[in-house]
Design a protein around this motif. Structure first.
Motif, PDB file in Angstrom:
ATOM      1  N   LEU A 124       2.474  -3.323   9.242  1.00  0.00           N
ATOM      2  CA  LEU A 124       2.267  -2.613   7.985  1.00  0.00           C
ATOM      3  C   LEU A 124       1.684  -3.587   6.974  1.00  0.00           C
ATOM      4  N   TYR A 125       0.649  -3.152   6.274  1.00  0.00           N
ATOM      5  CA  TYR A 125       0.043  -3.897   5.170  1.00  0.00           C
ATOM      6  C   TYR A 125       0.216  -3.084   3.892  1.00  0.00           C
ATOM      7  N   HIS A 126       0.498  -3.760   2.784  1.00  0.00           N
ATOM      8  CA  HIS A 126       0.559  -3.118   1.465  1.00  0.00           C
ATOM      9  C   HIS A 126      -0.386  -3.868   0.538  1.00  0.00           C
ATOM     10  N   TYR A 127      -1.392  -3.155   0.057  1.00  0.00           N
ATOM     11  CA  TYR A 127      -2.384  -3.724  -0.858  1.00  0.00           C
ATOM     12  C   TYR A 127      -2.275  -3.056  -2.224  1.00  0.00           C
ATOM     13  N   ARG A 128      -2.644  -3.792  -3.247  1.00  0.00           N
ATOM     14  CA  ARG A 128      -2.876  -3.244  -4.585  1.00  0.00           C
ATOM     15  C   ARG A 128      -4.323  -3.533  -4.920  1.00  0.00           C
ATOM     16  N   GLY A 129      -5.135  -2.480  -4.863  1.00  0.00           N
ATOM     17  CA  GLY A 129      -6.570  -2.720  -4.924  1.00  0.00           C
ATOM     18  C   GLY A 129      -6.971  -3.523  -3.703  1.00  0.00           C
ATOM     19  N   ARG A 130      -7.624  -4.667  -3.929  1.00  0.00           N
ATOM     20  CA  ARG A 130      -8.032  -5.539  -2.823  1.00  0.00           C
ATOM     21  C   ARG A 130      -7.031  -6.652  -2.533  1.00  0.00           C
ATOM     22  N   GLN A 131      -5.969  -6.718  -3.320  1.00  0.00           N
ATOM     23  CA  GLN A 131      -4.996  -7.808  -3.187  1.00  0.00           C
ATOM     24  C   GLN A 131      -3.876  -7.425  -2.229  1.00  0.00           C
ATOM     25  N   LEU A 132      -3.645  -8.278  -1.243  1.00  0.00           N
ATOM     26  CA  LEU A 132      -2.535  -8.058  -0.327  1.00  0.00           C
ATOM     27  C   LEU A 132      -1.222  -8.410  -1.013  1.00  0.00           C
ATOM     28  N   LEU A 133      -0.301  -7.453  -1.074  1.00  0.00           N
ATOM     29  CA  LEU A 133       1.023  -7.709  -1.633  1.00  0.00           C
ATOM     30  C   LEU A 133       1.996  -8.195  -0.554  1.00  0.00           C
ATOM     31  N   THR A 134       1.929  -7.576   0.615  1.00  0.00           N
ATOM     32  CA  THR A 134       2.805  -7.997   1.704  1.00  0.00           C
ATOM     33  C   THR A 134       2.283  -7.438   3.015  1.00  0.00           C
ATOM     34  N   ARG A 135       2.655  -8.085   4.087  1.00  0.00           N
ATOM     35  CA  ARG A 135       2.469  -7.517   5.417  1.00  0.00           C
ATOM     36  C   ARG A 135       3.666  -7.900   6.266  1.00  0.00           C
ATOM     37  N   THR A 136       3.947  -7.089   7.271  1.00  0.00           N
ATOM     38  CA  THR A 136       5.047  -7.393   8.168  1.00  0.00           C
ATOM     39  C   THR A 136       4.718  -8.624   9.012  1.00  0.00           C
ATOM     40  N   VAL A 137       5.750  -9.339   9.412  1.00  0.00           N
ATOM     41  CA  VAL A 137       5.607 -10.526  10.262  1.00  0.00           C
ATOM     42  C   VAL A 137       5.992 -10.127  11.678  1.00  0.00           C
ATOM     43  N   ASP A 138       5.058 -10.244  12.606  1.00  0.00           N
ATOM     44  CA  ASP A 138       5.263  -9.775  13.974  1.00  0.00           C
ATOM     45  C   ASP A 138       6.489 -10.411  14.620  1.00  0.00           C
ATOM     46  N   HIS A 139       7.169  -9.631  15.424  1.00  0.00           N
ATOM     47  CA  HIS A 139       8.229 -10.156  16.283  1.00  0.00           C
ATOM     48  C   HIS A 139       7.568 -10.654  17.576  1.00  0.00           C
ATOM     49  N   SER A 140       6.801 -11.726  17.449  1.00  0.00           N
ATOM     50  CA  SER A 140       6.041 -12.236  18.584  1.00  0.00           C
ATOM     51  C   SER A 140       6.215 -13.741  18.707  1.00  0.00           C
ATOM     52  N   ASP A 203      -9.589 -10.067   9.075  1.00  0.00           N
ATOM     53  CA  ASP A 203      -8.746 -10.896   8.214  1.00  0.00           C
ATOM     54  C   ASP A 203      -8.252 -10.031   7.061  1.00  0.00           C
ATOM     55  N   GLU A 204      -7.293 -10.535   6.329  1.00  0.00           N
ATOM     56  CA  GLU A 204      -6.625  -9.715   5.321  1.00  0.00           C
ATOM     57  C   GLU A 204      -7.528  -9.355   4.154  1.00  0.00           C
ATOM     58  N   ALA A 205      -8.451 -10.255   3.796  1.00  0.00           N
ATOM     59  CA  ALA A 205      -9.355  -9.976   2.681  1.00  0.00           C
ATOM     60  C   ALA A 205     -10.318  -8.837   3.024  1.00  0.00           C
ATOM     61  N   GLU A 206     -10.864  -8.866   4.224  1.00  0.00           N
ATOM     62  CA  GLU A 206     -11.790  -7.801   4.628  1.00  0.00           C
ATOM     63  C   GLU A 206     -11.072  -6.460   4.709  1.00  0.00           C
ATOM     64  N   MET A 207      -9.858  -6.473   5.219  1.00  0.00           N
ATOM     65  CA  MET A 207      -9.106  -5.229   5.302  1.00  0.00           C
ATOM     66  C   MET A 207      -8.864  -4.654   3.907  1.00  0.00           C
ATOM     67  N   GLY A 208      -8.549  -5.514   2.951  1.00  0.00           N
ATOM     68  CA  GLY A 208      -8.348  -5.056   1.585  1.00  0.00           C
ATOM     69  C   GLY A 208      -9.587  -4.414   0.996  1.00  0.00           C
ATOM     70  N   GLU A 209     -10.746  -4.990   1.272  1.00  0.00           N
ATOM     71  CA  GLU A 209     -12.008  -4.412   0.795  1.00  0.00           C
ATOM     72  C   GLU A 209     -12.220  -3.018   1.369  1.00  0.00           C
TER      73      GLU A 209
END
Length: 265
Positions: A124-140, A203-209
């Motif tokens: 799960l990713y949570h963005y505000r606009g293009r800024q990533l606020l948080t993402r889950t950390v894989d159990h890997s 990457d996280e920046a591209e996903m935010g865009e």
């Protein structure tokens, strides 16, 4: 200004012989403003993984139908949905002689509150606009190496054991769950749930865009198209759910027909 939800769920089989992911955005059958988004990535040979992921979706849907937010917490719903799915998947081993497993990531939206839980490496990713606020950390295994400083996040992307999970639903061991929530929700926020067939290519920046600059439907289409291009014929199943919070303009009230405003005194 009021906030509305713009949402879309989408998937692609990729270059696999079978679609073993499951994804859905489920509205509560009786409560307006409550919805549950689910992504499950099944594993376990021919049909086994698909059955495991389908069980995750079925259990989540059933629990949502009976969810009473006044009496039960969001975590109760999320944890019980995953724990019950784990029990059912594990029991199915004795019936179909397969080795089914599944990841799970779930987002419960309620008015003014977003809560999520997960098991495995669906994110799960949570963005505000293009800024990533948080993402889950894989159990890997590789996320464990990153967390302990043994490798960098960049090295994790190409690590030979990047697909090794520390936990999943349906395994012999009790699954590990993680939970979080936020009441800080605003117009311009977006959530994305996805399987590793999606996040491995961005990457996280591209996903935010992509999430900030498009409707939920268009974002899903563009993300899948780019992932397919980058997989170059060797792509996994792809599944994602995008939920965007958008402002809704309230139309101004019109005066009744025949109304003539009076001048001031």
């Amino acid at each position: 200004m009021p906030i509305a939800v713009d949402a879309c769920a989408a998937q692609h089989q990729g270059d696999r012989k079978e679609q073993q992911d499951r994804v859905a955005i489920l509205p509560h059958v009786r409560r307006k403003g409550i919805a549950l988004a689910v992504v499950a990535d099944g594993m376990g040979g021919h049909t086994g993984g698909a059955l495991a992921a389908e069980q995750v979706l079925h259990t989540a849907r059933t629990n949502l139908e009976h969810f009473a937010p006044v009496e039960e917490s969001a975590r109760w719903l999320l944890e019980n949905s995953m724990r019950e799915a784990h029990t059912m998947i594990k029991a199915s081993r004795f019936m179909n002689e397969k080795d089914p497993h599944s990841t799970a990531v779930m987002l419960l939206l309620q008015p003014g509150l977003a809560s999520w839980g997960y098991c495995g490496d669906s994110r799960l990713y949570h963005y505000r606009g293009r800024q990533l606020l948080t993402r889950t950390v894989d159990h890997s295994f590789v996320e464990h190496l990153v967390a302990t400083g043994k490798i960098t996040p960049a090295q994790a992307l190409t690590h030979p054991n990047r697909n090794v999970l520390m936990t999943s639903l349906g395994g012999q061991d009790e699954p590990r769950f993680s939970f979080a929530e936020t009441a800080d929700l605003r117009a311009g926020d977006s959530f994305m749930l996805c399987s590793d067939g999606i996040w491995a290519y961005f990457d996280e920046a591209e996903m935010g865009e992509l999430l900030a600059g498009n409707s939920a439907r268009t974002a899903c289409e563009k993300i899948i198209d780019l992932a397919r291009q980058r997989a170059a014929g060797a792509g996994d199943n792809l599944s994602l759910a995008v939920i965007r919070l958008v402002e809704v303009e309230v139309p101004k009230a019109r005066p009744p027909a025949g109304f003539v405003p009076r001048g001031g005194a």
